[in-house]
Design a protein around this motif. Sequence first.
Motif, PDB file in Angstrom:
ATOM      1  N   VAL A 105       0.840  -1.204   0.000  1.00  0.00           N
ATOM      2  CA  VAL A 105       0.000   0.000   0.000  1.00  0.00           C
ATOM      3  C   VAL A 105       0.872   1.250   0.000  1.00  0.00           C
ATOM      4  O   VAL A 105       0.651   2.201  -0.773  1.00  0.00           O
ATOM      5  CB  VAL A 105      -0.947  -0.008   1.216  1.00  0.00           C
ATOM      6  CG1 VAL A 105      -1.607   1.355   1.389  1.00  0.00           C
ATOM      7  CG2 VAL A 105      -2.014  -1.076   1.047  1.00  0.00           C
ATOM      8  N   ALA A 106       1.883   1.264   0.882  1.00  0.00           N
ATOM      9  CA  ALA A 106       2.772   2.426   0.954  1.00  0.00           C
ATOM     10  C   ALA A 106       3.587   2.595  -0.317  1.00  0.00           C
ATOM     11  O   ALA A 106       3.768   3.714  -0.819  1.00  0.00           O
ATOM     12  CB  ALA A 106       3.691   2.287   2.166  1.00  0.00           C
ATOM     13  N   SER A 107       4.096   1.487  -0.863  1.00  0.00           N
ATOM     14  CA  SER A 107       4.906   1.546  -2.081  1.00  0.00           C
ATOM     15  C   SER A 107       4.088   2.043  -3.269  1.00  0.00           C
ATOM     16  O   SER A 107       4.544   2.904  -4.038  1.00  0.00           O
ATOM     17  CB  SER A 107       5.480   0.157  -2.378  1.00  0.00           C
ATOM     18  OG  SER A 107       6.156   0.155  -3.615  1.00  0.00           O
ATOM     19  N   THR A 108       2.876   1.518  -3.422  1.00  0.00           N
ATOM     20  CA  THR A 108       2.015   1.944  -4.530  1.00  0.00           C
ATOM     21  C   THR A 108       1.662   3.417  -4.413  1.00  0.00           C
ATOM     22  O   THR A 108       1.661   4.161  -5.401  1.00  0.00           O
ATOM     23  CB  THR A 108       0.735   1.089  -4.554  1.00  0.00           C
ATOM     24  OG1 THR A 108       1.082  -0.290  -4.676  1.00  0.00           O
ATOM     25  CG2 THR A 108      -0.154   1.486  -5.712  1.00  0.00           C
ATOM     26  N   SER A 109       1.370   3.858  -3.192  1.00  0.00           N
ATOM     27  CA  SER A 109       1.025   5.265  -2.972  1.00  0.00           C
ATOM     28  C   SER A 109       2.197   6.176  -3.313  1.00  0.00           C
ATOM     29  O   SER A 109       2.024   7.211  -3.968  1.00  0.00           O
ATOM     30  CB  SER A 109       0.602   5.465  -1.519  1.00  0.00           C
ATOM     31  OG  SER A 109       0.369   6.829  -1.244  1.00  0.00           O
ATOM     32  N   ALA A 110       3.411   5.800  -2.876  1.00  0.00           N
ATOM     33  CA  ALA A 110       4.594   6.619  -3.163  1.00  0.00           C
ATOM     34  C   ALA A 110       4.870   6.685  -4.661  1.00  0.00           C
ATOM     35  O   ALA A 110       5.216   7.746  -5.195  1.00  0.00           O
ATOM     36  CB  ALA A 110       5.802   6.070  -2.419  1.00  0.00           C
ATOM     37  N   THR A 111       4.713   5.557  -5.359  1.00  0.00           N
ATOM     38  CA  THR A 111       4.950   5.528  -6.801  1.00  0.00           C
ATOM     39  C   THR A 111       3.959   6.405  -7.548  1.00  0.00           C
ATOM     40  O   THR A 111       4.332   7.179  -8.447  1.00  0.00           O
ATOM     41  CB  THR A 111       4.870   4.084  -7.324  1.00  0.00           C
ATOM     42  OG1 THR A 111       5.834   3.282  -6.639  1.00  0.00           O
ATOM     43  CG2 THR A 111       5.129   4.027  -8.812  1.00  0.00           C
ATOM     44  N   LYS A 112       2.677   6.303  -7.180  1.00  0.00           N
ATOM     45  CA  LYS A 112       1.654   7.128  -7.837  1.00  0.00           C
ATOM     46  C   LYS A 112       1.879   8.610  -7.552  1.00  0.00           C
ATOM     47  O   LYS A 112       1.722   9.462  -8.443  1.00  0.00           O
ATOM     48  CB  LYS A 112       0.269   6.701  -7.364  1.00  0.00           C
ATOM     49  CG  LYS A 112      -0.186   5.351  -7.895  1.00  0.00           C
ATOM     50  CD  LYS A 112      -1.586   5.017  -7.409  1.00  0.00           C
ATOM     51  CE  LYS A 112      -2.060   3.693  -7.992  1.00  0.00           C
ATOM     52  NZ  LYS A 112      -3.435   3.348  -7.526  1.00  0.00           N
TER      53      LYS A 112
END
Length: 321
Positions: A105-112
């Motif tokens: 969740v954190a990784s996807t949010s940071a990438t977006k």
Amino acid sequence: MDDREFPATTEGYRLILEWLSSCGTIVDVGIEGSASYGAGLTRYLHNADISVSEVPHPSRRLRRASGKSDELDAYAAARVVLSRHQLSTPKRGNGAIEAIRALRVASTSATKAATASMNTLRALIVTAPDELREQLRGLRAATLLTRCVDLPTDAERLSDPAEATKMALRSLATRTKLLRSEATQLKKNLAALVADAAPATSAVFGLGTDTAAALLITIGDNPDRLRSEASFAHLCGVAPVPASSGKTHRHRLHRGGDRRANQALHTAVIVRLRYHNGAREYANRRTTEGKSMPEIIRCQKRYLAREVFTALRTDYRDLTP
């Protein structure tokens, strides 16, 4: 028998269990949204060795006829548990897979967020003053970010559009670099955790860290809730279901299930069709037989689900064959 409201806290969960026990022997507890707002209560009841079932959302037709309130939803959930209709076993959310979910969740949010920030920076350059736009046009992303971070700014002259644009570009570039660095570190942590939790699944050709993590999250920390390979395919939305009528006999893939897991399988199939010799040979053979590429991809997704489930049984010995 009765209904009552409790706070969504640890003390509230304790009071819920006391109240349920005072009403009689607890056979099963139905929770709607056990993986979202009901996750805390689900974990508490699991730790207390109470059987918990995931209750589906009430149908819209029923809600239109009976109305909507917390009390009505509670009674509707109780009736579903009594009828044992469309119940499923919820995820426990207390092991390595829950840790993988949090990091993803954190990784996807940071990438977006990094992508959105970079897009905003490039859009701002399009309308920047000519002398500034000429300096930054056509640069690669890394060089562009470095140039924007190093732009000199004068806080006393922000009424000048050029100075204000420089400050905006510097802010966006700094934010993008920080988000990219954060996303890179989270991806490294996620990759290590996925490889440690499910080495056989991670080794399946075509599955990367993100796609393997998505499939593991779909299964959860209690994979015993999947009784067979067919149930896993159904959960991922790749189980064939009859779609025949009259003289037409055909099947289509189940359109339900976890769409993130379905997307993960789709991404892996695209990778396999490009780089896996067996998948390419299958596609070429089926193409000569008149099959379209969407049909080939659907077949490959079903095949890949079987391969992934076999790998999962290696990683989780308690999966029922």
